[in-house]
Design a protein around this motif. Structure first.
Motif, PDB file in Angstrom:
ATOM      1  N   GLU A  43       0.841  -1.209   0.000  1.00 45.68           N
ATOM      2  CA  GLU A  43       0.000   0.000   0.000  1.00 45.68           C
ATOM      3  C   GLU A  43       0.871   1.252   0.000  1.00 45.68           C
ATOM      4  O   GLU A  43       0.593   2.216  -0.725  1.00 45.68           O
ATOM      5  CB  GLU A  43      -0.913  -0.002   1.223  1.00 45.68           C
ATOM      6  N   LEU A  44       1.923   1.230   0.801  1.00 47.12           N
ATOM      7  CA  LEU A  44       2.820   2.376   0.863  1.00 47.12           C
ATOM      8  C   LEU A  44       3.495   2.607  -0.481  1.00 47.12           C
ATOM      9  O   LEU A  44       3.559   3.747  -0.969  1.00 47.12           O
ATOM     10  CB  LEU A  44       3.879   2.146   1.944  1.00 47.12           C
ATOM     11  N   ALA A  57       3.041  -7.235  -5.739  1.00 43.77           N
ATOM     12  CA  ALA A  57       4.245  -6.437  -5.498  1.00 43.77           C
ATOM     13  C   ALA A  57       4.676  -5.723  -6.771  1.00 43.77           C
ATOM     14  O   ALA A  57       4.956  -4.513  -6.763  1.00 43.77           O
ATOM     15  CB  ALA A  57       5.369  -7.324  -4.976  1.00 43.77           C
ATOM     16  N   PHE A  58       4.706  -6.452  -7.879  1.00 42.11           N
ATOM     17  CA  PHE A  58       5.112  -5.829  -9.138  1.00 42.11           C
ATOM     18  C   PHE A  58       4.070  -4.827  -9.623  1.00 42.11           C
ATOM     19  O   PHE A  58       4.419  -3.776 -10.173  1.00 42.11           O
ATOM     20  CB  PHE A  58       5.378  -6.903 -10.192  1.00 42.11           C
ATOM     21  N   ASP A  59       2.786  -5.138  -9.413  1.00 48.72           N
ATOM     22  CA  ASP A  59       1.733  -4.191  -9.789  1.00 48.72           C
ATOM     23  C   ASP A  59       1.818  -2.908  -8.967  1.00 48.72           C
ATOM     24  O   ASP A  59       1.411  -1.830  -9.429  1.00 48.72           O
ATOM     25  CB  ASP A  59       0.352  -4.825  -9.583  1.00 48.72           C
ATOM     26  N   ARG A 112       4.157   5.685  -5.568  1.00 50.35           N
ATOM     27  CA  ARG A 112       4.146   5.730  -7.040  1.00 50.35           C
ATOM     28  C   ARG A 112       3.108   6.732  -7.548  1.00 50.35           C
ATOM     29  O   ARG A 112       3.320   7.412  -8.551  1.00 50.35           O
ATOM     30  CB  ARG A 112       3.867   4.341  -7.614  1.00 50.35           C
ATOM     31  N   GLU A 113       1.986   6.844  -6.841  1.00 47.23           N
ATOM     32  CA  GLU A 113       0.965   7.822  -7.216  1.00 47.23           C
ATOM     33  C   GLU A 113       1.489   9.245  -7.064  1.00 47.23           C
ATOM     34  O   GLU A 113       1.051  10.160  -7.770  1.00 47.23           O
ATOM     35  CB  GLU A 113      -0.288   7.629  -6.365  1.00 47.23           C
ATOM     36  N   TYR A 114       2.447   9.420  -6.131  1.00 49.57           N
ATOM     37  CA  TYR A 114       3.063  10.730  -5.926  1.00 49.57           C
ATOM     38  C   TYR A 114       4.276  10.921  -6.845  1.00 49.57           C
ATOM     39  O   TYR A 114       5.069  11.831  -6.654  1.00 49.57           O
ATOM     40  CB  TYR A 114       3.515  10.881  -4.472  1.00 49.57           C
ATOM     41  N   ASN A 115       4.403  10.031  -7.838  1.00 45.90           N
ATOM     42  CA  ASN A 115       5.494  10.094  -8.822  1.00 45.90           C
ATOM     43  C   ASN A 115       6.874   9.859  -8.222  1.00 45.90           C
ATOM     44  O   ASN A 115       7.877  10.362  -8.736  1.00 45.90           O
ATOM     45  CB  ASN A 115       5.473  11.438  -9.571  1.00 45.90           C
ATOM     46  N   ASN A 116       6.923   9.115  -7.124  1.00 45.01           N
ATOM     47  CA  ASN A 116       8.215   8.701  -6.576  1.00 45.01           C
ATOM     48  C   ASN A 116       8.638   7.430  -7.309  1.00 45.01           C
ATOM     49  O   ASN A 116       7.979   6.395  -7.217  1.00 45.01           O
ATOM     50  CB  ASN A 116       8.100   8.427  -5.071  1.00 45.01           C
TER      51      ASN A 116
END
Length: 217
Positions: free
Chosen positions: A60-61, A89-91, A66-70
């Protein structure tokens, strides 16, 4: 190379930190809240997240980051053996996946592979002053071009100060972030490390705040 480890198993985290800090700079977070605290003032080359941690889990973290473009590369640690969690995990944006129990050398091989794939610089050079350069990966100071070897703990303490400038750092904070749980130092031991570093980088770089700790400027 700078790594952020999130693992809430106290025994395993001590083992991993002790092993990885021999080769890389590693910060530790118990849960997702501590990860976000670390990210406020640090940039990392690699995340290593356990799935099953308190609160928000590792997948979840990672999805949220990734949604925050990290785009920081990530290795997921898990006790799950099924392919469903592997796929999740890969998704979620992981680049590698390691199942417990694992050998420390396997983790090292996976870190080195990530380092190679993403062409992550292995040697970090930090200019402390015009005359002094710090190479944390090699535990070396270059002082007027003369090499000075540092002990592992002196190197870790100095790097922690450099990464946390201009704020008071207590003995407890140094202990929690640098020493193993079963090897807690005395205040005298910490003072000894501070004294050594002051002799090497200059007394004006590390100030004592009586009754509180130290400040690195």
């Amino acid at each position: 190379m700078k790594i952020l480890l999130m693992e809430d198993d106290a025994v395993l985290s001590d083992i991993l930190l002790d092993f990885m800090r021999e080769s890389w700079h590693v910060d530790y977070a118990y849960d997702s809240n501590e990860v976000y605290e670390k990210l406020e003032s640090n940039r990392y080359d690699l995340f290593i997240f356990d799935i099953n941690v308190a609160g928000k889990n590792g997948l979840e973290l990672l999805s949220e980051l990734r949604e925050y473009n990290n785009t920081t590369p990530a290795i997921i640690i898990t006790a799950y053996t099924d392919t469903e969690h592997l796929q999740k995990a890969f998704d979620s944006g992981a680049h590698d996946y390691i199942k417990k129990p694992f050998e420390l050398q396997e983790l090292s091989a996976r870190i080195l592979n990530i380092q190679k794939i993403f062409n992550i610089e292995t040697k970090q050079e930090i200019n402390i002053s015009k005359e002094i350069c710090f190479l944390p990966e090699e535990k070396l100071l270059l002082k007027n071009k003369i090499q000075i070897s540092l002990s592992t703990k002196d190197s870790l303490v100095l790097l922690y100060f450099i990464n946390n400038p201009s704020r008071v750092i207590s003995n407890d904070e140094l202990t929690q972030n640098i020493w193993d749980f079963d090897n807690i130092p005395t205040d005298a031991t910490i003072r000894s490390h501070i004294r050594t570093l002051r002799e090497l980088v200059g007394k004006d770089k590390i100030s004592t705040i009586r009754g509180q700790g130290y400040i690195y400027e």
